[in-house]
Every structure is written in C-alpha cells, then in structure tokens.
Design a protein around this motif. Sequence first.
Motif, short mmCIF file in Angstrom:
data_model
loop_
_atom_site.label_atom_id
_atom_site.label_comp_id
_atom_site.label_asym_id
_atom_site.label_seq_id
_atom_site.Cartn_x
_atom_site.Cartn_y
_atom_site.Cartn_z
N HIS A 85 -5.55 -19.83 5.22
CA HIS A 85 -4.67 -19.51 4.09
C HIS A 85 -4.71 -18.00 3.87
O HIS A 85 -5.46 -17.30 4.54
CB HIS A 85 -5.04 -20.30 2.83
N HIS A 124 -5.64 -15.83 1.39
CA HIS A 124 -6.52 -15.04 0.50
C HIS A 124 -7.28 -13.95 1.27
O HIS A 124 -7.65 -14.14 2.43
CB HIS A 124 -7.50 -15.96 -0.23
N ASP A 162 -10.26 -12.86 1.37
CA ASP A 162 -11.58 -13.12 1.97
C ASP A 162 -11.47 -13.95 3.26
O ASP A 162 -12.48 -14.26 3.90
CB ASP A 162 -12.52 -13.81 0.96
N HIS A 163 -10.23 -14.31 3.64
CA HIS A 163 -9.99 -15.03 4.89
C HIS A 163 -9.07 -14.25 5.83
O HIS A 163 -8.94 -14.60 7.00
CB HIS A 163 -9.37 -16.42 4.61
N HIS A 222 -4.42 -25.63 -1.75
CA HIS A 222 -5.06 -24.46 -2.36
C HIS A 222 -4.03 -23.35 -2.56
O HIS A 222 -4.01 -22.65 -3.57
CB HIS A 222 -6.19 -24.01 -1.41
N ASP A 249 -9.81 -23.47 2.10
CA ASP A 249 -10.37 -23.53 0.74
C ASP A 249 -9.91 -24.69 -0.13
O ASP A 249 -10.34 -24.80 -1.27
CB ASP A 249 -10.05 -22.22 -0.01
#
Length: 313
Positions: free
Chosen positions: A99, A101, A103-104, A176, A195
């Motif tokens: 996805h 975000h 942090d990914h 998410h 997530d």
Amino acid sequence: MKLHRTHIARAFLLVLAFFSVLATAYSQAQPDYSRVEIKTTKVADNFYTLEGQGGMIGILVGPDGVFMVDSQFAPLTGKIVAAVKQITGEPIRFMVNTHQHPDHTGGNENLGKMGVIIVGRDELRKRLAEGAPAVNGAGGRAPAPVAALPLITYEGKLTFHMDGEDVELIPIPRAHTDGDTIVRFPKANVIMTGDFYRSVGYPNIDRANGGTLSGTIEGLAHVVSLAAPDTKIIPGHGPTVSRVEVSACRDMVVDVRDRIAQLMRQGKSVADVIAAHPTAAYDAKVPQAADTSERFVTQVYAELKPVITGSGQ
Ligand SMILES: [Zn+2]
C-alpha cells in the motif's frame, strides 16, 4: 490582578504544552535512522523478512533474482540493500508495495534509480503520483518523483513466476487504503498482508486514502480463506502469526463494529461511544491497545454514521 496572573500562567503553560507536542511530533516524524539496524529472519528456504523501521519487508531469493515486498524509509535503503547482499549475490529485480504509506514506499525512489522494477495497484500509483491527504490528521504527502512510482500497475491478480515460486499479488479493494495488495508465496507457504492486518494494535482504517471497515473485514476473511493451518502470515507491523490469529482479528472487528452500531442506534455521540469503551473485552489481548483503541473506534463510528443516522459525518 490575581486572576490576571493566573491567566498569564495558564497561557504560558499552554504555550509550553504546544511546543512539547510539536517536539514529540517532530521526533516521531524524524526517527534517527542511523541507529536502525536491519534484522534478517529466515522464514522459509528462499524467503526472508527484513525488519528495520516501518513496514515489514519480505524477500524471495533465487537464481532469477530477488523479489521484494515494500521498501520502508528512504534513509534505510543502503542498509536494506546490504542486508539483501548478505543473503544473495543476485540483484533485486522487482519490488511490490502492499500500500502507499511512507513507511512502506519511502525507499521506492532509491530502488527505482537502482533499476528495480516497482509494481503496485493503479490506485496506489495514483496516490503516490498526486500526493496523499493527511492520515488521521498526521499530515499529507507531496507528489512522489517519477522514479518512486510503479512501472507496472495492475487491476486484478498478477503472478510472478521466478525462483521456483509463483508469487501472487492479490488486490484487496478498499481495506487499509484503496490500493492494498496481499502478496502470497504458495510454495514458501507465506502470505504478506500489508497493513489491513497488523498483529500489534487495533486495525487502522485510513479512510482519507480510501480505506473502509467493510473492506478490512473482507480482507481479513480473504487471508483466512487463502491460508492453510501452517501458513506463515506476515503482517505489515508486528510478529508473524497463523490464520488462527487473523480469524480472531476478523471476529473481533465484527464484534466491535456491532457493539458500536448498537450504541449509535441509542443515539450515542462519538464521545459517548469512546467513553463506553467498546473494545474493552479485547484490550488485554491486543498489544498497544491503549494507543490504538480510540482511533479504531472513531474510524468505525465514522464509517457507520451515514448508514445508521442517514447522514454524512
Ligand atoms: Zn499503512
């Protein structure tokens, strides 16, 4: 005069509180990446996880090169690439984002510039390219540079045949976020969920980026249906689990939803619902429950509101 002084003192305290909140937000937004170490765990014969800061990375290794899941934060790319080199001399060929975000996807640009082919949902590419709205009030994100964007996008299921594995990218609509993908490695017997499932904290439904409660419930049920009893399920955040835990999470989400819906039918406000503590029965079993319960309850309330009261939020 006395009253006046109290006011000044109160104002001073407020200013102090404001700056301490700012400092906390800044330190959370700017972790010291130089101290982060990448922890490598062998999960199957040719499959490893790389834990650093941010979402869990998975890598499939073999003669056809490395297939990677997620990229964590940009300052960690050097350490991540070094950790991969400890395992295999083959290059990273493909990287899929579960996805959008940061942090990914934070390492996308670095990997893209190294020639790694980035793969992701159409919706994910659009969100990265156009910038993203704030996540639960935590600030939005500027449009990503072209090198950070998926070179290949997909709408339905996509399969990579490499390293003796048939890697399945399975879209999960609006869970998410609106660009979620499950990555399944049938021979390694591993599923990476991104997530919409996490083994720490209550689910986080990013409604500003297209996430939904109903999609989260369907996603959890889908993971359970794909998994065998001994399948290793690797969440976006938290320790690896089996389908028993994911199934229990789905049941919990449905139960909490129903409890919230019942309170809302009694005319309770969001503050009333939070005060009634509808996750109480689960808090002892959910790590980081105290930090994530109110956020989850608020998200569920917001999604149910138009259905139950017939009005938007
Ligand atoms: Zn996320």
